[in-house]
Design an enzyme around this catalytic site. Structure first.
Site, PDB file in Angstrom:
ATOM      1  N   PRO A   7       0.841  -1.199   0.000  1.00 27.50           N
ATOM      2  CA  PRO A   7       0.000   0.000   0.000  1.00 27.50           C
ATOM      3  C   PRO A   7       0.881   1.256   0.000  1.00 27.50           C
ATOM      4  O   PRO A   7       1.925   1.286   0.662  1.00 27.50           O
ATOM      5  CB  PRO A   7      -0.780  -0.109   1.316  1.00 27.50           C
ATOM      6  CG  PRO A   7      -0.398  -1.387   1.960  1.00 27.50           C
ATOM      7  CD  PRO A   7       0.725  -1.987   1.211  1.00 27.50           C
ATOM      8  N   LEU A   8       0.459   2.258  -0.757  1.00 28.53           N
ATOM      9  CA  LEU A   8       1.265   3.480  -0.877  1.00 28.53           C
ATOM     10  C   LEU A   8       1.492   4.152   0.469  1.00 28.53           C
ATOM     11  O   LEU A   8       2.548   4.736   0.710  1.00 28.53           O
ATOM     12  CB  LEU A   8       0.607   4.456  -1.847  1.00 28.53           C
ATOM     13  CG  LEU A   8       0.832   4.134  -3.328  1.00 28.53           C
ATOM     14  CD1 LEU A   8       0.126   5.146  -4.208  1.00 28.53           C
ATOM     15  CD2 LEU A   8       2.323   4.078  -3.666  1.00 28.53           C
ATOM     16  N   CYS A   9       0.504   4.039   1.381  1.00 30.63           N
ATOM     17  CA  CYS A   9       0.686   4.719   2.667  1.00 30.63           C
ATOM     18  C   CYS A   9       1.798   4.058   3.483  1.00 30.63           C
ATOM     19  O   CYS A   9       2.502   4.713   4.240  1.00 30.63           O
ATOM     20  CB  CYS A   9      -0.622   4.796   3.449  1.00 30.63           C
ATOM     21  SG  CYS A   9      -1.305   3.196   3.852  1.00 30.63           S
ATOM     22  N   THR A  10       1.954   2.738   3.305  1.00 26.95           N
ATOM     23  CA  THR A  10       3.069   2.061   3.983  1.00 26.95           C
ATOM     24  C   THR A  10       4.395   2.614   3.458  1.00 26.95           C
ATOM     25  O   THR A  10       5.306   2.934   4.224  1.00 26.95           O
ATOM     26  CB  THR A  10       3.014   0.535   3.732  1.00 26.95           C
ATOM     27  OG1 THR A  10       1.832   0.028   4.331  1.00 26.95           O
ATOM     28  CG2 THR A  10       4.224  -0.167   4.310  1.00 26.95           C
ATOM     29  N   GLU A  39       4.595   6.393   4.653  1.00 26.68           N
ATOM     30  CA  GLU A  39       4.583   6.765   6.068  1.00 26.68           C
ATOM     31  C   GLU A  39       5.231   5.771   7.015  1.00 26.68           C
ATOM     32  O   GLU A  39       5.891   6.158   7.963  1.00 26.68           O
ATOM     33  CB  GLU A  39       3.134   7.024   6.514  1.00 26.68           C
ATOM     34  CG  GLU A  39       2.577   8.313   5.931  1.00 26.68           C
ATOM     35  CD  GLU A  39       1.068   8.276   5.844  1.00 26.68           C
ATOM     36  OE1 GLU A  39       0.443   7.508   6.598  1.00 26.68           O
ATOM     37  OE2 GLU A  39       0.519   9.017   4.997  1.00 26.68           O
TER      38      GLU A  39
END
Ligand code: ZN
EC number: 6.2.1.64
Lengths: 524, 449
Positions: free
Chosen positions: B209-212, B215
C-alpha cells in the site's frame, strides 16, 4: 570478453547465494555415459557454473544418436561421443573445466575403482544393475556422492546414494515463524508492557504490531484462565472474538492480522518431532571423527535441555506486519538481541565440545554456527541405503503398500520392470523389445523374469499388468530425448542440492511415469 | 540389419514409440512410418517465448520428431539469461532471442525448420495463431498466457447443442517455473479447463500500500519501492523510469539506502533493488529443463497419440525432497473464454459504434477500445491507423448489415479489459443474436426473460 559472474549467475544467486555458488564452483563432477540423459544432466550443471566436469564414455557417435542428443551433430559421426559432448558443454560456459575420457564406464568400474575417489560427485547414467551395485560400493567407501539416472522409453529413475547428507539451510517454503507469542521471554514481555492496547489515538491504535497485540491478549487470557492458553475449539474462537472486540475501526489491518495469526498463539511449545529425532540420533554423541554438523547438533541438544528450556535458539527474524516504523524496528531489535544471546551460548558450547573431542575449538566458524542457530528448527539429515541392500532386502511392507496403492502401483510396476529388464539383458544379451521381430517372445520372457524377481523379493507378482509389461517391451531400451531431458533435469537439480548443501534432496528412488505423469518417489 | 526399420536412422529411439503398437496409448494412435512422416510434414508447432523454457522447448521438440516449428518472442538477449538459456552465448547479448534460438537449433538438428518472430504476441493477427496444430507456451507472465489462451480458445466453435467441435480445438501446452518449482499443463479448449477457467491458480501479486511506503516503511523492499514509485516522480517529474537504464537503477538504490538509514531499516542492496523493481523471478536451468521436457513430451503425445496425455495439470516441487503431482482440474462451465461465448442480444438497428460502446458497459466484459472481426473480416480496427481509417466508415452502419444479415453468429472482439483496477489486452468471443427476426427466437427470449 568475459561476463561478470554476478550478472551471469544473478537469477540463481537469488536462490542459493554466494555460498552455494562457491560450493558449485569447487565441485568436480564425473559423468558416466554421455547419451542424452547424461548430457542433459551436465548441461544444466555447466550452465550453473560447476568447477569441473569429466565425461566418460567409450562409444562413438552413430546416426541414431543425432535423433536424441543435442550435444552431437552430423560432424560428430564416428567420433568419440565423450569428446563431442565435452566440446559442446565447454562452449556453454568457459569458466568450467571440461575433460573427457574415452573409455567404457563398466570397464572403468571393474578395473580402476580408485579413479572415482578424485571427484566430489559421480553422475552415473544408463548403468545396468550389476555396475550400479559395484560403483555404489566404490563411491560409498571413498565418500564420493553418487547419483544414478536412467531413461528407458517412457519411464526412468533417479536415485541418490550418499551415506549421510546433512542440511543446515533447508529453506522450506512454508515454515511457522519463530515468534514465541505463547512463551515470550522477559525482554519481549517488558516491551509489550510499555504499549497500551487501549490507546485512543486512532493512528497509534492501528499501528500496534500484531505480535504485541497477541502477546498481550495471550497474557490476559492466561491470567483469566488459570495460566493456560486457549486450547478447545470454542476457546480459540472466543480468543479471536476478544481480539476483534478491541478494534476501534473497521480498517484496522493490524487487528485483522492478529486474528489471522492467532493460531501462532495456540502452537505447541518446544521443538518439533523431526528436530527431536535429530538430537536423539546416535551421531549426536560426538567423538573426534564427528562432522561439524553433529558437533553443532550436540551443542544444540545441550542448549535445548538447559538454557533453552525445551526450545531451540530463537531464529531472530519477524515477518512484515502492519506497524509504525518505530515499533516494528524496535521489535525487530528485541528478536535479534535474543537470537544473538542464544547464539553466543550455543557458540560457547560448540567450542567446549570441540575442545573435549580434541579438536581446535575454533575450527568451526562463527558464521557457520550463526547460520546453524538461525536454521536449527529446520535441520535435515538424509541417509540413503546402499543400492545393493535395497535390491536384496527391500522393505517388504513398503513394497506391498506401494503395489496395492492405486496412486503408486504403476510407478511400482515400473520399478520392478526397470530391474527386470536388466536381468533379462543379463540372460538374453539384449533388452526386451530392443530389436523388432521378437516382441511376442520378449513380452512373455519379460513377464516370467519380472514375476520371478517379485518372488525373490517376497512379493506376489499378480499385480503387474500385462499392459505395463507390453509397454516396457515396446520401449525397447530407447532413450527418448524429452524423457532424458526430464530425468537429466531432475538429476541435475538433486546434484545442486547435494553440492550446495541447501534445500532437501529427494529421499528415495524417483520412478518417472511418462504415460500419465503420475511419477512417484519410492522409499524402499 | 538390412531391414528398413533397423537400418541406421536418426529416429532410432523415437521409432520404438511411433512405429510399434501399444496398449496404453491415445485413441488417435495409428503407429507406423506414415505417422512419423506425418509429424514431420503436417504438424506445425508454435513456441511462445524463447527464454528459459523456450530454448529448452525448441531443442526438445526438434528432437521429438517435429520439423515445422515457429517461435515468437519480443525480447533481446541479456547477460543474466546465460545461466539457463543455453542457446545463447555472450557474443549474442543484445540480439533478438527468437532469431538466435531458431538459428542455433537449426544448426545442430538437421531437417528442422524454425521460423522466428521477433515481435509482441499482440502484434500478430489472430489468424496467425490459427495456422498451428499445437501452441506451446514458455512464458513468465500471466497476462501473456491469458492473451494466447483467449486467442486459441476463440477458434473453438460449438455446435447447435453447445458441444465443442473437436476439429476447431486448438490444443495448448503450458509450462512455468519459479526457482525449484514449476508446472506443466495440457489445455484442450472445450474439453479441459483453459487458463481462464483456473485463473485462481495465479493470484495477482500483492502490492505494498502506498501509505506504507510513504509513512510507515518497515523493510528494505518498502524503502526501494518508495524510491522507485514515489521519490522518482517527485524529483524527475514526467521523466519515465527505465528499469533497464543502470543510472536509473542506481539512483533508486541510493535513494532507498538514504531512506533506510533515516528509518533505521537494514538490508537494502543493489541486487535486492533490482529484484524488487524489476520483479525478478529466480530461475535455474534444471527446473526449466524438467518443465519443458514434460511439455514437449505432452506435445508429442497430443500430436501422435503415442501414449496417454497428462490430465491435466502437473506440479513439480523440488524444494523439500521431490514432489510431482497431477491434478485433474475441471472446466468452469461459465468461462467467458473457452465457453460458447457471451450471449449478446441486439436489435437489427444497432450500429457498430453503439455495439462497441455497449461492450464497455457490459458487466461481464468491461471491454474498451474494442476492435471487431466477423468470420475473419475486420469490421472495425483501432490500429494500425491505415486499418482504422479503412474501417471507420463501418461504425455508423448497423451491425446486422455488416454481418451479412445473419440472425446469429460469432463475433470476435479484442480490446482492453478493465477489471479490478487492472487493464489487460484480451480477446473475447461473443454470440450475437438479433432480436425480432423470427418468431421462435422471440418466444425463446420471452421465456428466458
Ligand atoms: Zn475456460
Amino acid at each position: 570478453m568475459a561476463a561478470e559472474p554476478k550478472t551471469k549467475y544473478d537469477r540463481q544467486l537469488r536462490i542459493w547465494g554466494e555460498q552455494g555458488q562457491t560450493a558449485l564452483e569447487k565441485a568436480s563432477i564425473c559423468l558416466l555415459n554421455c547419451g542424452p540423459t547424461g548430457s542433459e544432466t551436465l548441461k544444466n550443471l555447466v550452465l550453473g557454473g560447476v568447477g569441473s566436469i569429466t565425461v566418460i564414455d567409450g562409444s562413438r557417435v552413430e546416426v541414431g544418436d543425432l535423433g536424441n542428443n543435442f550435444m552431437v551433430d552430423e560432424s560428430s559421426i564416428g567420433q568419440s561421443k565423450a569428446k563431442c559432448v565435452c566440446a559442446f558443454l565447454q562452449e556453454l560456459n568457459d569458466a568450467v573445466k571440461a575433460k573427457f575420457i574415452e573409455e567404457n564406464p563398466e570397464a572403468l568400474i571393474e578395473t580402476n575403482p580408485a579413479f572415482f575417489t578424485q571427484f566430489t560427485l559421480v553422475v552415473a547414467t544408463q548403468l545396468v544393475e550389476d555396475s550400479m551395485i559395484k560403483l555404489d560400493r566404490i563411491c560409498r567407501e571413498a565418500g564420493v556422492m553418487l547419483i544414478f539416472a536412467r531413461s528407458y522409453g517412457l519411464t526412468g529413475l533417479v536415485r541418490i546414494s550418499v551415506k549421510e547428507h546433512t542440511v543446515i539451510e533447508s529453506k522450506p517454503d512454508h515454515f511457522l515463524d519463530d515468534l514465541r507469542l505463547n512463551n515470550p521471554w522477559t525482554e519481549l514481555k517488558r516491551f509489550a508492557d510499555t504499549i497500551d492496547l487501549n490507546v485512543t489515538e486512532p493512528v497509534a491504535h492501528k499501528h500496534t504490531p500484531y505480535v504485541i497485540i497477541l502477546v498481550k491478549m495471550a497474557e490476559e487470557w492466561t491470567k483469566a484462565h488459570g495460566g493456560s492458553l486457549p486450547s478447545s475449539r470454542d476457546e480459540k474462537k472466543e480468543f479471536k472474538e476478544l481480539i476483534k472486540a478491541r478494534m476501534i475501526a473497521i480498517d484496522e489491518d493490524n487487528y485483522k492480522e492478529a486474528i489471522e495469526a492467532s493460531f501462532k498463539v495456540f502452537a505447541p511449545l518446544g521443538i518439533s518431532s523431526d528436530l527431536q529425532k535429530i538430537i536423539n540420533d546416535n551421531c549426536s554423541e560426538v567423538g573426534s571423527n564427528s562432522s561439524d554438523f553433529w558437533v553443532m547438533v550436540a551443542a544444540l541438544k545441550d542448549f535445548i535441555l538447559n538454557e533453552g528450556c525445551g526450545e531451540a535458539p530463537l531464529e531472530g527474524s519477524i515477518p512484515d506486519m502492519t506497524s509504525s516504523t518505530e515499533l516494528y524496528v524496535n521489535l525487530q531489535k528485541i528478536y535479534q538481541a535474543k537470537a544473538e544471546a542464544d547464539f553466543l551460548i550455543v557458540e560457547r558450547r560448540v567450542r567446549e565440545i570441540l575442545k573435549k573431542i580434541g579438536r581446535d575449538p575454533h575450527s568451526i566458524s562463527k558464521t557457520m554456527i550463526k547460520s546453524f542457530c538461525k536454521n536449527s528448527r529446520k535441520l535435515k539429515v538424509c541417509r540413503y541405503r546402499l543400492i545393493e541392500d535395497e535390491f536384496n532386502n527391500p522393505s517388504i511392507p513398503d513394497l506391498q503398500k506401494y503395489i496395492t496403492n492405486e496412486e503408486y502401483s504403476v510407478a511400482m510396476g515400473f520399478y520392478v520392470l526397470l530391474r527386470a529388464v536388466d536381468r533379462f539383458a543379463a540372460n538374453y544379451n539384449s533388452f526386451p523389445g530392443q530389436f523388432d521381430g521378437e516382441m511376442d517372445d520378449d513380452i512373455s520372457r519379460l513377464k516370467t523374469t519380472a514375476v520371478s524377481l517379485l518372488n525373490d523379493l517376497g512379493c506376489n507378482g499378480s499385480t503387474l499388468t500385462e499392459d505395463l509389461i507390453s509397454e516396457m517391451c515396446r520401449f525397447g531400451a530407447s532413450e527418448l530425448h524429452a524423457v532424458a531431458a526430464f530425468i537429466g533435469g531432475i538429476a541435475s537439480q538433486e546434484v545442486i542440492k547435494l553440492i550446495t548443501q541447501q534445500f532437501v534432496p529427494m529421499s528415495g528412488t524417483l520412478i518417472f511415469n511418462g504415460i500419465d505423469h503420475k511419477s512417484q518417489v519410492l522409499a524402499l | 540389419m538390412t531391414d528398413a526399420t533397423t537400418a541406421p536412422s536418426r529416429s532410432r529411439d523415437l521409432d520404438k514409440l511411433l512405429l510399434r503398437p501399444g496398449n496404453l496409448v491415445g485413441p488417435i494412435f495409428d503407429p507406423g512410418t506414415q505417422l512419423r512422416e506425418d509429424l514431420k510434414e503436417y504438424v506445425r508447432i508454435l513456441v511462445v517465448g524463447a527464454g528459459g523454457l523456450g530454448c529448452e522447448l525448441l531443442k526438445d521438440l526438434a528432437l521429438s520428431g517435429f520439423t515445422n516449428l515457429e517461435v515468437i518472442d519480443m525480447d533481446r538477449i541479456e547477460v543474466s539469461n546465460l545461466n539457463r538459456q543455453f542457446l545463447f552465448r555472450l557474443e549474442d547479448v543484445g540480439k533478438p532471442k527468437a532469431e538466435v534460438a531458431a538459428k542455433r537449433v537449426m544448426q545442430r538438428v538437421s531437417g528442422v525448420n524454425i521460423v522466428p518472430h521477433f515481435c509482441r504476441i499482440e502484434d500478430k493477427e489472430i489468424e496467425f495463431y490459427n495456422d498451428f496444430s499445437i501452441i506451446v507456451l514458455g512464458l513468465d507472465s500471466i497476462e501473456a498466457r491469458s492473451y494466447i489462451n483467449s486467442v486459441a480458445c476463440s477458434f473453438l466453435e460449438y455446435d447447435s447443442d453447445d458441444n465443442p467441435r473437436d476439429i476447431t480445438m486448438k490444443p495448448m501446452v503450458d509450462g512455468g517455473t519459479e526457482g525449484f518449482k514449476g508446472h506443466a499443463r495440457v489445455i484442450l479448449p472445450g474439453r479441459t479447463p483453459c487458463f481462464e477457467c483456473t485463473i485462481w491458480l495465479f493470484p495477482p501479486q500483492v502490492k505494498f500500500p502506498l501509505c506504507t511506503l510513504a509513512e510507515t516503511p518497515r523493510n528494505a523492499a518498502h524503502c526501494i519501492e518508495y524510491a522507485h514509485l514515489i521519490k522518482w516522480n517527485e524529483v524527475h517529474g514526467g521523466k519515465a523510469f527505465d528499469p533497464d537504464e543502470p543510472e536509473h537503477m542506481k539512483w533508486v538504490y541510493n535513494e532507498a539506502v538514504k531512506r533506510a538509514e533515516l528509518f533505521g531499516i537494514q538490508g537494502v542492496t543493489y541486487s535486492l533493488t533490482q529484484g524488487v523493481v524489476k520483479n525478478i523471478i529466480p530461475a535455474i536451468a534444471s527446473t526449466n529443463a524438467v518443465i519443458s521436457a514434460a511439455c514437449a513430451l505432452e506435445t508429442l503425445k497430443i500430436a501422435s497419440g503415442c501414449s496417454k496425455t497428462l490430465s491435466n495439470y502437473l506440479t513439480y516441487n523440488g524444494v523439500e525432497g521431490l514432489h510431482i503431482k497431477v491434478t485433474e482440474f475441471v472446466r468452469d462451465k461459465d468461462c467467458l473464454v473457452c465457453g460458447p461465448g457471451v450471449l449478446i442480444e441486439l436489435d437489427t438497428s444497432v450500429t457498430l459504434q453503439k455495439f462497441i460502446d455497449l461492450l464497455e458497459e457490459h458487466p461481464r466484459l468491461l471491454l474498451s477500445k474494442a476492435s471487431v472481426t466477423h468470420r475473419g473480416k475486420n469490421l472495425y480496427m483501432q490500429a494500425p491507423p491505415v486499418l482504422e481509417e479503412m474501417t471507420r466508415s463501418n461504425l455508423s452502419l448497423p451491425l446486422f448489415e455488416l454481418m451479412g444479415k445473419a440472425t446469429k453468429d460469432i463475433v470476435h472482439v479484442t480490446g482492453i479489459e478493465n477489471k479490478d483496477d487492472k487493464k489487460t489486452s484480451c480477446l473475447r468471443k461473443l454470440r450475437v443474436v438479433f432480436k425480432g427476426i423470427d418468431g421462435i427466437m422471440d418466444m425463446d427470449m420471452a421465456g428466458g426473460a
